[in-house]
Write an enzyme that holds these catalytic residues in place. Structure first.
Site, PDB file in Angstrom:
ATOM      1  N   ARG A  54      -4.652   7.764   3.404  1.00  7.03           N
ATOM      2  CA  ARG A  54      -3.229   7.494   3.182  1.00  7.03           C
ATOM      3  C   ARG A  54      -2.683   8.215   1.948  1.00  7.03           C
ATOM      4  O   ARG A  54      -1.492   8.132   1.652  1.00  7.03           O
ATOM      5  CB  ARG A  54      -2.963   5.993   3.114  1.00  7.03           C
ATOM      6  CG  ARG A  54      -3.445   5.329   1.864  1.00  7.03           C
ATOM      7  CD  ARG A  54      -3.128   3.832   1.906  1.00  7.03           C
ATOM      8  NE  ARG A  54      -3.207   3.293   0.562  1.00  7.03           N
ATOM      9  CZ  ARG A  54      -3.277   2.018   0.243  1.00  7.03           C
ATOM     10  NH1 ARG A  54      -3.272   1.109   1.207  1.00  7.03           N
ATOM     11  NH2 ARG A  54      -3.344   1.613  -1.003  1.00  7.03           N
TER      12      ARG A  54
ATOM     13  N   ASP B  29       0.766   1.491   8.417  1.00  9.33           N
ATOM     14  CA  ASP B  29       0.381   0.657   9.561  1.00  9.33           C
ATOM     15  C   ASP B  29       1.310   0.822  10.762  1.00  9.33           C
ATOM     16  O   ASP B  29       0.965   0.408  11.867  1.00  9.33           O
ATOM     17  CB  ASP B  29       0.339  -0.824   9.143  1.00  9.33           C
ATOM     18  CG  ASP B  29      -0.747  -1.089   8.131  1.00  9.33           C
ATOM     19  OD1 ASP B  29      -1.749  -0.350   8.141  1.00  9.33           O
ATOM     20  OD2 ASP B  29      -0.601  -2.008   7.324  1.00  9.33           O
TER      21      ASP B  29
ATOM     22  N   GLY C 157       0.833  -1.204   0.000  1.00  6.56           N
ATOM     23  CA  GLY C 157       0.000   0.000   0.000  1.00  6.56           C
ATOM     24  C   GLY C 157       0.859   1.242   0.000  1.00  6.56           C
ATOM     25  O   GLY C 157       1.840   1.321   0.736  1.00  6.56           O
TER      26      GLY C 157
END
Lengths: 414, 414
Positions: free
Chosen positions: B292, B136, B8
Site C-alpha cells: 500500500r 480496501d 491506513g
C-alpha cells in the site's frame, strides 16, 4: 554455442541472456539454450534460440525470471560424478557445441570449471565461460554481481516507502516494522537497505546482519530506544541472522537441493518477540521472490552490468578464452566507473565473498560510509519495462522450441 | 479549512492532500492540517500548511504515506462520547475553521457524519466533507476508492513477476508460491491479483477470497492438480480468508484500536500445510505495508481519482455543501470514463461494499470476466516519482510547523 541459466534467477539474468544471443547472432554463431540449466544439458533438453524473433530476444532485456528455466542441481566431484560429466560432454559433442556459457553463482562457477576440466581430460574442444549472476553478491573477483544492484534498489526503495507508512501511523497504531531480506551467509542485501536513510533517526533504524551474532537483549533495548526517540522503528533482518552459537535464528525446516537450510520466517519471529517483550504493535513483511524478480524497479547500473557480462562472455569464447568469467572491475567510486575483465574460474569457484568488516558500523546495526560508497552506485538509474494498455509490464514469453535429440535418454536424478 | 488523514494510508492519499491544498490556495482559503488525524484535532495539534512551499505541496502528488500523520482512533456514539465531540467543535471554533475535510475510509465517514451532526446541534457553522480513501475498496456509493487502484496494480505486477521466477525454478526447486494480500473482510485486492494472468494455466492459479469458506481438501487437490498440469502453482491468499465456521484462518493474536483482529501469517501457514500434505517445496511472500506504500508503482488512474476527489472536496465545501463525500462514478468500462459526484455521508458511513458474487468464479478460486471489466481500468497507466541521483525516489518531507494553541490541553485517550 550453448547457454544455460543456473540457481536463483534475478531481475536481469535474462538481460544477460539477450546480450549473449544478440552478440552471438552478430558473429553468425548459433545459440542453443539448455532448458532448466545443467539439468537440460544432461537430459539433452535443448532449445533452439534461432527460432526466436529479434524482437523477442530484445525483450529479454526487460523480462525477469529465467527465460529458459534454471535449476538447483549441483554436480559432485569429478571422480564421484563421472557418469554425469561424461554425459555432459556427450551432449556437447552430439550438438557440436564449441562454446559453453554457464550463467550462475558460486555453484555454477564450480560446475563450469569441472566441465572445463573434464572436457580437457576427454580431449573435447569446448571453451567454457562462467557468466556471473547472483542477488547474493558473493562471487569472488568481481566488484559486484549482476542481479544484486536491482534487489538492492528494491530493498532500499521498499524500506523508504514502507517507513513513510509506519511514520504516518505510529502515533496510534504500528510502532515497529520488521522486513526480512534474502542473504543466507552474507549481509549484502541487508546492507543495501541502509541506503534508504541517513543518520540514526532515518530508516532503517536497525539492520540485523548474518555477520553479527544476534543479541536479543541489546536488540530489544535498541528497538525501545528508537521508538522513544523517533516515535517508531524500522528493522531490516537478513534471513541468515544467527544466534551467538551459530544457528540460524529461524529455519523453515527444509533443506534445498544443495543441502542448504531453507530459511524464512525470521521477521514474524522477531516481531512477535518485540510485542511480547516490549508490548509494541508491529507489522512485518517478507518480500521473498518479489525482491529478486522486481524488474519494474531494476537498477539501470545493474542492467548495464548484466548486459556487459553477456557481451564479454561471447567475445571471450570466440577469442578462444577458456575457463574464465567476465568480472566487473570498479575503477572509480565517484564518478562511478567500471570495466569488464576476464578472471580465472578456478579463482571464483567455491569462494564466497563476505561483507567486509569495514562495511558494518561498530555498533553492528548499520552501514558505514565506506559501505555507502560501494553500494550507492549500484542502485542508480531506472530502466522501466514497457507497459501495455492493461497497465502490466509487457514481459516476453519465448517459444522455446526444442532441438531434436540425438542421444539415448538420461535422467540426471538417477 | 482543516484537513485530516485517517486510517491506513495509501500510495496516493498525499496526492489528495496536495490537491486539497492547491485548490484551496487558488481560492485564497488557508488550510490547516491535523497532526495524526482526528487525534490531532482533539489535541489542538494543528499544522499550518501555508508555511509549505508550492514545490513541497506539489511533491505530495508523488509521495506515499500520510504527510501529516494518520491515526486509528474511533469516536463512539455521540451521546457516549459527547466530551470529545464538544472538544472537536471547540477546536474548530478556536481556529475559525469553516470547512472540515476528513480523508479516510468507513470509520472516517462515520466520524465526519457525527461531527457534522454535533456541529449542527451546537449551532457551529462548519461544512464537513468526507474524502474517500482506502486500499480496501469497500466504501459504498463510490465506484472505487482512491488507494485501491495502486495496491491492485502492485499486487498484479508482483504476482506476474514472482511467478516468472517460480516458473524458472520449478523443475528442480520451488513448486508452489503463496502470496498473502490485504483485505480483512472483502477480497478486492485478492481479486485484483487475478489481472496478472488469463486462463487456468496462467498465474495466479488459485485465489483464496474471504468471501469463500476455506476448504482445505479441495484447495490441496487443486494445488496438486495445478502442479501436475503446469509444473508449478501460484496461490494468492487474502489475509481475511476464513474457515467454514467463520473464523480467520490465521490470527496474529492482537486486535487493533478498532477492535478488529490483527491478521497476518496465513501465507506461511498454507505453505507449511502444502509441504506437509503434498510434499511440495514452497516459497511464500507477505508484502504487508509494501503493497500500500509502493508509490513507485502507483496506478495513474488511481492517482487521477485521488487528485479529483481532493479538488472536488474543496469545491463542494466552498459551494456550501455539507455532510457529503465526492464519489467516483463510472460512466463507461470501455473506454473507461468516470466523473465525480457528491453523495451523502449518511449513506456511506458504516456500510461496507462487498465483492459482488458475480466477480468470483463459480469454482471459488478465480475472477470472472465481469470482475476483469471492473478492475482492469483501475490499474492502468504509470506515474513514476522523480528519482534522485542516488537512485531513490525523491519523496518530500514537509516542515509541518505547528499552529499556536489557544485552548487548554486535552488528551483524547483519557
Amino acid at each position: 554455442m550453448l547457454y544455460a541459466q543456473s540457481g536463483g534467477v534475478t531481475a536481469v539474468i535474462n538481460a544477460t541472456a539477450g546480450a549473449v544471443i544478440e552478440a552471438a547472432r552478430r558473429r553468425q554463431v548459433k545459440v542453443l539454450a539448455a532448458r532448466n540449466g545443467i539439468v537440460g544439458v544432461l537430459r539433452e533438453d535443448l532449445i533452439d534460440t534461432s527460432r526466436e524473433t529479434s524482437a523477442a530476444i530484445a525483450a529479454l532485456r526487460h523480462t525477469p525470471g529465467g527465460a529458459f528455466g534454471s535449476c538447483r542441481f549441483k554436480l559432485g566431484a569429478i571422480d564421484r560424478d563421472r557418469a554425469r560429466y561424461e554425459r555432459l560432454i556427450d551432449v556437447l559433442r552430439a550438438h557440436d557445441i564449441r562454446y559453453f556459457l554457464y550463467n550462475g553463482g558460486n555453484d555454477s562457477a564450480d560446475t563450469s570449471l569441472k566441465i572445463a576440466q573434464v572436457a580437457e581430460a576427454l580431449g573435447y574442444p569446448v571453451k567454457v565461460i562462467g557468466v556471473p549472476k547472483t542477488v547474493d553478491n558473493d562471487l569472488a573477483l568481481t566488484d559486484c554481481c549482476p542481479g544484486f544492484g536491482s534487489v538492492a534498489k528494491y530493498t532500499a526503495v521498499s524500506v523508504l516507502e514502507a517507513s513513510l507508512d509506519v511514520a504516518s501511523m505510529a502515533e496510534s497504531s504500528t510502532k515497529v516494522f520488521v522486513m526480512e531480506v534474502m542473504g543466507r551467509h552474507a549481509g549484502w542485501i541487508a546492507a543495501a537497505s541502509g541506503l534508504a536513510g541517513n543518520g540514526p533517526d532515518e530508516p532503517p533504524h536497525i539492520i540485523l546482519f548474518p555477520e553479527v551474532p544476534f543479541d536479543e537483549a541489546a536488540f530489544l533495548a535498541r528497538v525501545q530506544a528508537t521508538v522513544e526517540r523517533v516515535g517508531w522503528c524500522t528493522v531490516v533482518v537478513s534471513e541468515g541472522v544467527r544466534t551467538p552459537d551459530g544457528r540460524f535464528l529461524s529455519e523453515a525446516g527444509g533443506r534445498d537441493a544443495f543441502g542448504h537450510a531453507q530459511l524464512g520466517g525470521v521477521a514474524p519471529l522477531l516481531a512477535q518477540r518485540i510485542k511480547d517483550r516490549l508490548g509494541l504493535k508491529y507489522h512485518w513483511a517478507q518480500p521473498d521472490y518479489l525482491q529478486r524478480s522486481a524488474r519494474h524497479l531494476a537498477s539501470r547500473t545493474d542492467l548495464a552490468h548484466a548486459i556487459a557480462v553477456g557481451k564479454a562472455a561471447v567475445a571471450y569464447a570466440l577469442a578462444g578464452r577458456h575457463a574464465v568469467m567476465p568480472a566487473i572491475v570498479r575503477t572509480s567510486d565517484a564518478p562511478y566507473r567500471w570495466k569488464i575483465e576476464p578472471v580465472p574460474l578456478a579463482k571464483v569457484a567455491n569462494t564466497e565473498k563476505v561483507l567486509p568488516k569495514g562495511f558494518i558500523r561498530r555498533d553492528g546495526y548499520g552501514i558505514t560510509e565506506r559501505a555507502r560508497r560501494y553500494l550507492s552506485p549500484l542502485i542508480r538509474g531506472e530502466d522501466p519495462p514497457p507497459t501495455g494498455k492493461d497497465g502490466l509490464p509487457r514481459y516476453v514469453k519465448l517459444k522455446n522450441l526444442p532441438v531434436a535429440r540425438k542421444l539415448p535418454p538420461f535422467e540426471p536424478a538417477d
